[in-house]
Design an enzyme around this catalytic site. Structure first.
Site, PDB file in Angstrom:
ATOM      1  N   GLU A  96       5.547  11.139  -2.533  1.00  0.00           N
ATOM      2  CA  GLU A  96       6.309   9.764  -2.106  1.00  0.00           C
ATOM      3  C   GLU A  96       6.850   9.063  -3.434  1.00  0.00           C
ATOM      4  OE1 GLU A  96       7.966   8.171  -0.209  1.00  0.00           O
ATOM      5  OE2 GLU A  96       6.996   7.394   1.471  1.00  0.00           O
ATOM      6  N   ASP A  97       8.180   8.381  -3.243  1.00  0.00           N
ATOM      7  CA  ASP A  97       8.519   7.627  -4.375  1.00  0.00           C
ATOM      8  C   ASP A  97       7.685   6.385  -4.496  1.00  0.00           C
ATOM      9  OD1 ASP A  97       9.590   6.542  -1.863  1.00  0.00           O
ATOM     10  OD2 ASP A  97      11.669   6.454  -2.520  1.00  0.00           O
ATOM     11  N   ASP A 100       4.464   0.949  -0.022  1.00  0.00           N
ATOM     12  CA  ASP A 100       4.880  -0.330   0.048  1.00  0.00           C
ATOM     13  C   ASP A 100       3.709  -1.102   1.122  1.00  0.00           C
ATOM     14  OD1 ASP A 100       6.318  -2.777  -0.120  1.00  0.00           O
ATOM     15  OD2 ASP A 100       7.592  -2.547   1.526  1.00  0.00           O
ATOM     16  N   PHE A 149      11.710  -5.537  -5.321  1.00  0.00           N
ATOM     17  CA  PHE A 149      12.348  -4.581  -4.851  1.00  0.00           C
ATOM     18  C   PHE A 149      13.038  -3.683  -5.913  1.00  0.00           C
ATOM     19  CE2 PHE A 149      15.676  -2.070  -2.614  1.00  0.00           C
ATOM     20  CZ  PHE A 149      14.856  -1.699  -1.531  1.00  0.00           C
ATOM     21  N   ARG A 162      20.412   5.398  -6.470  1.00  0.00           N
ATOM     22  CA  ARG A 162      19.398   6.598  -6.737  1.00  0.00           C
ATOM     23  C   ARG A 162      19.688   7.368  -8.208  1.00  0.00           C
ATOM     24  NH1 ARG A 162      16.948   7.361  -1.628  1.00  0.00           N
ATOM     25  NH2 ARG A 162      18.128   6.956  -0.051  1.00  0.00           N
TER      26      ARG A 162
HETATM   27  P1  IMP Z   1       6.291   1.453   3.514  1.00  0.00           P
HETATM   28  O1  IMP Z   1       6.329   2.343   4.699  1.00  0.00           O
HETATM   29  O2  IMP Z   1       6.490   0.023   3.782  1.00  0.00           O
HETATM   30  O3  IMP Z   1       5.287   1.867   2.507  1.00  0.00           O
HETATM   31  O4  IMP Z   1       7.586   1.841   2.921  1.00  0.00           O
HETATM   32  C1  IMP Z   1       7.913   3.017   2.039  1.00  0.00           C
HETATM   33  C2  IMP Z   1       9.148   3.389   1.722  1.00  0.00           C
HETATM   34  O5  IMP Z   1      10.052   2.535   2.089  1.00  0.00           O
HETATM   35  C3  IMP Z   1       9.501   4.048   0.682  1.00  0.00           C
HETATM   36  O6  IMP Z   1       9.319   5.689   0.863  1.00  0.00           O
HETATM   37  C4  IMP Z   1      10.707   3.771   0.283  1.00  0.00           C
HETATM   38  O7  IMP Z   1      11.698   4.685   1.027  1.00  0.00           O
HETATM   39  C5  IMP Z   1      11.023   2.572   0.882  1.00  0.00           C
HETATM   40  N1  IMP Z   1      10.783   1.301   0.039  1.00  0.00           N
HETATM   41  C6  IMP Z   1       9.723   0.478  -0.324  1.00  0.00           C
HETATM   42  N2  IMP Z   1       9.759  -0.322  -1.190  1.00  0.00           N
HETATM   43  C7  IMP Z   1      11.095  -0.103  -1.696  1.00  0.00           C
HETATM   44  C8  IMP Z   1      11.582  -0.416  -3.203  1.00  0.00           C
HETATM   45  O8  IMP Z   1      11.417  -1.401  -3.686  1.00  0.00           O
HETATM   46  N3  IMP Z   1      12.848   0.060  -3.300  1.00  0.00           N
HETATM   47  C9  IMP Z   1      13.304   0.912  -2.615  1.00  0.00           C
HETATM   48  N4  IMP Z   1      12.871   1.491  -1.582  1.00  0.00           N
HETATM   49  C10 IMP Z   1      11.726   1.089  -1.213  1.00  0.00           C
HETATM   50 MG    MG Z   2      10.655   6.732   0.735  1.00  0.00          MG
END
Ligand code: IMP
Ligand code: MG
Length: 174
Positions: A96-97, A100, A149, A162
């Site tokens: 995963e990148d 959050d 962010f 990206r």
């Molecule tokens: P989560 O489900 O809230 O954990 O979100 C995960 C996904 O949200 C990541 O795989 C990203 O694609 C996107 N995401 C969350 N935070 C950021 C950020 O700061 N920048 C860009 N994408 C984000």
């Molecule tokens: Mg993602």
């Protein structure tokens, strides 16, 4: 520059090298490792991580929907592009990148666990622990960051940025 530098290309490269070495040590020298990248954000990280893991490595990709066009989580997660290959009996590492709220990774983890991998681990480049809404097991974390962010090195805002070779924080208004 519309983006303030947070993590330099050199720091990213050094940490990715460490993560690749750790993943190989934990898997065992000759054990095939099957990387599952979460599109699109993870593809840049995964390309570098894959080359930092010695020995047998294969890869596949999945796409999840979590965010809409903005910078806030919708709270609903689904698979929008499934894997091409089965996971049964494989040693799988989800790539995963960023984690959050944890909703995306936890939903994917539990779905993939049901497909019978021999082992299932997770690696994320970036972790925002202060934002977590569900507890998700992270085996490898590149960097823990504050509630910012971020874009670059695969991460986007409205599909842009990206291509930046570093991780940065978008300035207000961009
Ligand atoms: P989560 O489900 O809230 O954990 O979100 C995960 C996904 O949200 C990541 O795989 C990203 O694609 C996107 N995401 C969350 N935070 C950021 C950020 O700061 N920048 C860009 N994408 C984000
Ligand atoms: Mg993602």
């Amino acid at each position: 520059m519309p983006v303030d530098l947070l993590i330099s290309p050199e720091a990213l490269a050094a940490r990715v090298t460490e993560l690749g070495a750790e993943i190989r040590v934990d898997a065992g020298a000759d054990t095939p490792v099957h990387l599952v990248g979460v599109l699109k954000g993870a593809f840049v990280f995964m390309a570098d991580l894959m080359r930092a893991i010695d020995g047998p490595v294969s890869c596949d990709f999945v796409a999840m929907s979590s965010y809409g066009a903005g910078t806030t989580s919708s709270g609903t997660v689904k698979i929008v592009k499934d894997l091409d290959h089965p996971l049964a009996g494989r040693d799988v590492v989800i790539v995963e990148d960023i984690v959050d709220t944890g909703l995306t990774l936890e939903a994917l983890r539990s779905t993939l666990q049901g497909r019978g991998p021999r082992s299932l681990r997770t690696v994320c480049l970036l972790d925002k622990p202060s934002r977590r809404r569900v507890d998700v097991a992270l085996d490898y974390v590149g960097f823990s960051i504050d509630d910012l962010f971020v874009v670059g090195y695969g991460l986007d805002c409205n599909q842009m940025h990206r291509n930046l070779p570093y991780v940065g924080v978008l300035k207000e208004g961009d």
